[in-house]
Scaffold this motif. Structure first.
Motif, PDB file in Angstrom:
ATOM      1  N   TRP A 193      -6.458 -14.624  14.227  1.00 53.31           N
ATOM      2  CA  TRP A 193      -6.558 -13.220  15.134  1.00 53.31           C
ATOM      3  C   TRP A 193      -7.969 -13.744  16.248  1.00 53.31           C
ATOM      4  O   TRP A 193      -8.078 -12.534  17.030  1.00 53.31           O
ATOM      5  CB  TRP A 193      -7.109 -12.268  14.034  1.00 53.31           C
ATOM      6  N   LEU A 194      -8.756 -14.202  15.756  1.00 49.83           N
ATOM      7  CA  LEU A 194     -10.331 -14.825  16.355  1.00 49.83           C
ATOM      8  C   LEU A 194     -10.011 -15.219  17.325  1.00 49.83           C
ATOM      9  O   LEU A 194     -10.509 -15.033  18.414  1.00 49.83           O
ATOM     10  CB  LEU A 194     -10.780 -14.879  15.482  1.00 49.83           C
ATOM     11  N   GLN A 195      -8.749 -16.097  17.246  1.00 41.98           N
ATOM     12  CA  GLN A 195      -8.551 -16.961  17.736  1.00 41.98           C
ATOM     13  C   GLN A 195      -7.724 -16.728  19.501  1.00 41.98           C
ATOM     14  O   GLN A 195      -8.402 -16.715  20.825  1.00 41.98           O
ATOM     15  CB  GLN A 195      -7.717 -18.212  18.081  1.00 41.98           C
ATOM     16  N   LEU A 196      -7.597 -15.984  19.192  1.00 44.22           N
ATOM     17  CA  LEU A 196      -6.874 -14.591  20.069  1.00 44.22           C
ATOM     18  C   LEU A 196      -7.696 -14.146  20.792  1.00 44.22           C
ATOM     19  O   LEU A 196      -7.638 -14.166  22.013  1.00 44.22           O
ATOM     20  CB  LEU A 196      -5.583 -14.286  20.065  1.00 44.22           C
ATOM     21  N   LYS A 197      -8.112 -13.542  20.673  1.00 39.83           N
ATOM     22  CA  LYS A 197      -9.442 -11.938  20.529  1.00 39.83           C
ATOM     23  C   LYS A 197     -10.821 -13.078  21.872  1.00 39.83           C
ATOM     24  O   LYS A 197     -10.269 -12.884  23.020  1.00 39.83           O
ATOM     25  CB  LYS A 197     -10.488 -11.963  19.391  1.00 39.83           C
ATOM     26  N   TYR A 198     -11.004 -14.376  21.062  1.00 33.32           N
ATOM     27  CA  TYR A 198     -12.119 -15.190  21.886  1.00 33.32           C
ATOM     28  C   TYR A 198     -11.442 -15.944  22.929  1.00 33.32           C
ATOM     29  O   TYR A 198     -11.468 -16.468  23.705  1.00 33.32           O
ATOM     30  CB  TYR A 198     -12.936 -15.319  21.326  1.00 33.32           C
ATOM     31  N   ALA A 199      -9.919 -16.189  22.822  1.00 37.73           N
ATOM     32  CA  ALA A 199      -9.372 -17.008  24.298  1.00 37.73           C
ATOM     33  C   ALA A 199      -9.196 -16.511  25.306  1.00 37.73           C
ATOM     34  O   ALA A 199      -9.606 -17.095  26.278  1.00 37.73           O
ATOM     35  CB  ALA A 199      -7.777 -17.753  23.648  1.00 37.73           C
ATOM     36  N   VAL A 200      -8.897 -14.924  25.532  1.00 36.48           N
ATOM     37  CA  VAL A 200      -9.020 -14.222  26.835  1.00 36.48           C
ATOM     38  C   VAL A 200     -10.976 -13.772  26.902  1.00 36.48           C
ATOM     39  O   VAL A 200     -11.133 -13.777  27.938  1.00 36.48           O
ATOM     40  CB  VAL A 200      -9.074 -12.784  25.859  1.00 36.48           C
ATOM     41  N   VAL A 201     -11.377 -13.606  25.704  1.00 38.60           N
ATOM     42  CA  VAL A 201     -12.855 -13.740  26.317  1.00 38.60           C
ATOM     43  C   VAL A 201     -13.481 -14.830  27.233  1.00 38.60           C
ATOM     44  O   VAL A 201     -14.421 -14.585  28.721  1.00 38.60           O
ATOM     45  CB  VAL A 201     -13.973 -13.633  25.531  1.00 38.60           C
ATOM     46  N   MET A 202     -12.707 -16.372  26.577  1.00 38.58           N
ATOM     47  CA  MET A 202     -14.109 -17.465  27.077  1.00 38.58           C
ATOM     48  C   MET A 202     -12.431 -17.885  28.706  1.00 38.58           C
ATOM     49  O   MET A 202     -12.538 -19.159  28.868  1.00 38.58           O
ATOM     50  CB  MET A 202     -13.613 -18.180  26.087  1.00 38.58           C
ATOM     51  N   ASP A 203     -11.570 -17.235  28.464  1.00 38.68           N
ATOM     52  CA  ASP A 203     -10.868 -18.008  29.752  1.00 38.68           C
ATOM     53  C   ASP A 203      -9.941 -18.491  29.133  1.00 38.68           C
ATOM     54  O   ASP A 203     -10.133 -20.081  30.112  1.00 38.68           O
ATOM     55  CB  ASP A 203     -10.948 -17.848  30.672  1.00 38.68           C
ATOM     56  N   ALA A 204      -9.874 -19.701  28.254  1.00 43.06           N
ATOM     57  CA  ALA A 204      -9.317 -20.659  26.639  1.00 43.06           C
ATOM     58  C   ALA A 204      -7.805 -20.577  26.459  1.00 43.06           C
ATOM     59  O   ALA A 204      -7.552 -19.136  26.123  1.00 43.06           O
ATOM     60  CB  ALA A 204      -9.884 -21.407  26.414  1.00 43.06           C
ATOM     61  N   THR A 205      -7.426 -21.733  26.090  1.00 40.99           N
ATOM     62  CA  THR A 205      -6.157 -21.445  25.588  1.00 40.99           C
ATOM     63  C   THR A 205      -6.684 -21.842  24.088  1.00 40.99           C
ATOM     64  O   THR A 205      -7.717 -22.164  23.199  1.00 40.99           O
ATOM     65  CB  THR A 205      -5.665 -22.906  26.069  1.00 40.99           C
ATOM     66  N   VAL A 206      -5.736 -20.959  23.325  1.00 40.72           N
ATOM     67  CA  VAL A 206      -6.140 -20.294  21.887  1.00 40.72           C
ATOM     68  C   VAL A 206      -6.163 -22.295  21.083  1.00 40.72           C
ATOM     69  O   VAL A 206      -6.814 -22.200  20.389  1.00 40.72           O
ATOM     70  CB  VAL A 206      -4.523 -20.276  21.190  1.00 40.72           C
TER      71      VAL A 206
ATOM     72  N   PRO B 166     -15.633 -21.019  12.917  1.00 41.02           N
ATOM     73  CA  PRO B 166     -17.078 -20.572  12.238  1.00 41.02           C
ATOM     74  C   PRO B 166     -17.568 -20.132  12.860  1.00 41.02           C
ATOM     75  O   PRO B 166     -18.533 -18.782  12.663  1.00 41.02           O
ATOM     76  CB  PRO B 166     -17.210 -22.310  10.897  1.00 41.02           C
ATOM     77  N   LEU B 167     -17.621 -20.761  14.179  1.00 42.22           N
ATOM     78  CA  LEU B 167     -18.216 -20.179  14.619  1.00 42.22           C
ATOM     79  C   LEU B 167     -17.978 -19.059  15.496  1.00 42.22           C
ATOM     80  O   LEU B 167     -19.019 -18.068  16.309  1.00 42.22           O
ATOM     81  CB  LEU B 167     -18.400 -21.218  16.313  1.00 42.22           C
ATOM     82  N   LEU B 168     -16.556 -18.806  15.529  1.00 45.86           N
ATOM     83  CA  LEU B 168     -15.667 -17.232  16.108  1.00 45.86           C
ATOM     84  C   LEU B 168     -16.148 -16.339  15.536  1.00 45.86           C
ATOM     85  O   LEU B 168     -16.725 -14.718  15.616  1.00 45.86           O
ATOM     86  CB  LEU B 168     -14.722 -17.499  16.272  1.00 45.86           C
ATOM     87  N   GLU B 169     -16.480 -16.477  13.560  1.00 45.75           N
ATOM     88  CA  GLU B 169     -16.926 -16.017  13.304  1.00 45.75           C
ATOM     89  C   GLU B 169     -18.224 -14.984  13.103  1.00 45.75           C
ATOM     90  O   GLU B 169     -18.182 -13.411  13.443  1.00 45.75           O
ATOM     91  CB  GLU B 169     -16.965 -15.877  11.543  1.00 45.75           C
ATOM     92  N   THR B 170     -19.247 -15.891  13.303  1.00 40.21           N
ATOM     93  CA  THR B 170     -20.132 -15.509  13.489  1.00 40.21           C
ATOM     94  C   THR B 170     -20.533 -14.767  15.041  1.00 40.21           C
ATOM     95  O   THR B 170     -21.262 -13.969  15.158  1.00 40.21           O
ATOM     96  CB  THR B 170     -21.055 -17.368  13.716  1.00 40.21           C
ATOM     97  N   ILE B 171     -19.903 -15.393  16.122  1.00 41.60           N
ATOM     98  CA  ILE B 171     -19.867 -14.396  17.526  1.00 41.60           C
ATOM     99  C   ILE B 171     -19.617 -13.133  16.864  1.00 41.60           C
ATOM    100  O   ILE B 171     -20.387 -12.604  17.596  1.00 41.60           O
ATOM    101  CB  ILE B 171     -19.766 -15.342  17.895  1.00 41.60           C
ATOM    102  N   ASP B 172     -18.532 -12.749  16.388  1.00 39.96           N
ATOM    103  CA  ASP B 172     -18.158 -11.941  16.074  1.00 39.96           C
ATOM    104  C   ASP B 172     -18.420 -10.795  15.322  1.00 39.96           C
ATOM    105  O   ASP B 172     -18.550  -9.700  15.697  1.00 39.96           O
ATOM    106  CB  ASP B 172     -16.219 -11.653  15.020  1.00 39.96           C
TER     107      ASP B 172
END
Length: 244
Positions: A97-110, A117-123
Motif C-alpha cells: 500500500w505504501l509503495q502504491l501511495k508514494y509511487a503517485v507522490v514521487m511520480d515513479a513506478t512501484v 522503512p524509508l516509506l514508513e518513516t515518511i508516512d
C-alpha cells in the motif's frame, strides 16, 4: 340441331367457369400455406458444451462455481516487493500500500520504491507541522527531520543544524544524487538554512515552513533557485539489535 349446339356451348362455358373457381381456390390455399410458413418459428441451434454463469462463459463439461468465475474475471492486483527490503512491521500488505501511495507522490513506478522503512518513516511524519527548533511529533524543523530519517532508516548520526550537516557531509554533484543523500538550500539569512533528504526522480522529503513534512521537487520554481548543493553521509549498518 341449333338446340344441340346451344347445349354443347353451355356445357363448355360451365366447364371453363369451374376451372377458374378451382384456380382461385388453389391460390387461396397456397397463400394460406405461405402465411403459415412465415409464422412458424425459425429453427434454433444450441451449442453443446457451453455453460453460462453470472459474469463468465465456460467452454467445458466440468462445472465451475460462480465464485471461481468471478475470481477469474477479476484477478487480484499484485505488487512485487523487493525481498531484500527490510520490513519493519513485517506487514507485506502495508508495504504494498505504501509503495502504491508514494509511487503517485514521487511520480515513479512501484518497482523503484523498495526501501520500505524509508516509506514508513515518511508516512509516519507526513503532514507534521513545521516549527523552528521543534523535534517532536507535534512540530519539527528541517534539520531535526533529516536527523530522524538518517537515524531511523540509515543508522547515521547527524549534527543538529542544516549548516552543520552541510559542513560535515561529503559534497557530491547534482547528477550523482542517490536515495538518502542530503540536499541543501539557502532560504534566509544564513548560507545554508534548509535541508531535505533526496528520494528519487528529483524528489526530496523535508519539513517545509509552508506545509510541514512533505515531498517536493528540486525543479520546482521555488526550490530550484535556492538550491546550494548536495552531501552524502556515511551510513552505518544497524547494530542496535545485535545480540538480542
Amino acid at each position: 340441331m341449333k338446340v344441340r349446339h346451344l347445349s354443347i356451348y353451355c356445357l363448355i362455358l360451365i366447364a371453363l367457369t369451374s376451372c377458374k373457381s378451382l384456380s382461385k381456390l388453389g391460390a387461396r390455399d397456397n397463400s394460406a400455406a405461405k402465411s403459415t410458413a412465415r409464422k412458424s418459428p425459425e429453427k434454433v441451434e444450441f451449442l453443446d458444451q457451453i455453460e453460462v454463469t453470472p459474469g463468465a462463459v465456460v467452454t467445458t463439461k466440468h462445472k465451475t462455481s460462480t465464485t471461481n468465475a468471478r475470481s477469474a474475471a477479476q484477478p487480484p492486483t499484485t505488487v512485487s516487493v523487493n525481498p531484500n527490503a527490510i520490513l519493519v512491521s513485517g506487514d507485506i500488505e502495508r508495504a504494498s500500500w505504501l509503495q502504491l501511495k508514494y509511487a503517485v507522490v514521487m511520480d515513479a513506478t512501484v518497482e523503484k520504491l523498495t526501501n520500505i522503512p524509508l516509506l514508513e518513516t515518511i508516512d509516519k511524519w507526513w503532514g507534521t507541522k513545521y516549527c523552528m527548533g521543534g523535534s517532536t511529533d507535534n512540530c519539527i524543523d528541517c534539520s531535526a527531520f533529516t536527523q530522524v530519517v538518517m537515524r531511523d532508516v540509515y543508522k547515521a548520526a547527524l549534527p543538529r543544524t542544516a549548516q552543520e550537516q552541510y559542513d560535515q557531509s561529503e559534497k557530491i554533484n547534482l547528477e550523482d544524487l542517490q536515495e538518502g543523500d542530503l540536499v541543501f538550500f539557502h532560504t534566509s539569512g544564513r548560507s545554508i538554512s534548509h535541508v531535505g533528504v533526496y528520494l528519487l526522480n528529483n524528489k526530496f522529503v523535508h519539513a517545509a515552513t509552508s506545509g510541514g513534512v512533505m515531498v517536493s521537487d528540486l525543479n520546482d520554481t521555488y526550490w530550484q533557485p535556492k538550491y546550494r548543493g548536495a552531501g552524502r553521509v556515511i551510513k552505518q549498518p544497524d547494530t542496535t539489535s545485535a545480540g538480542k
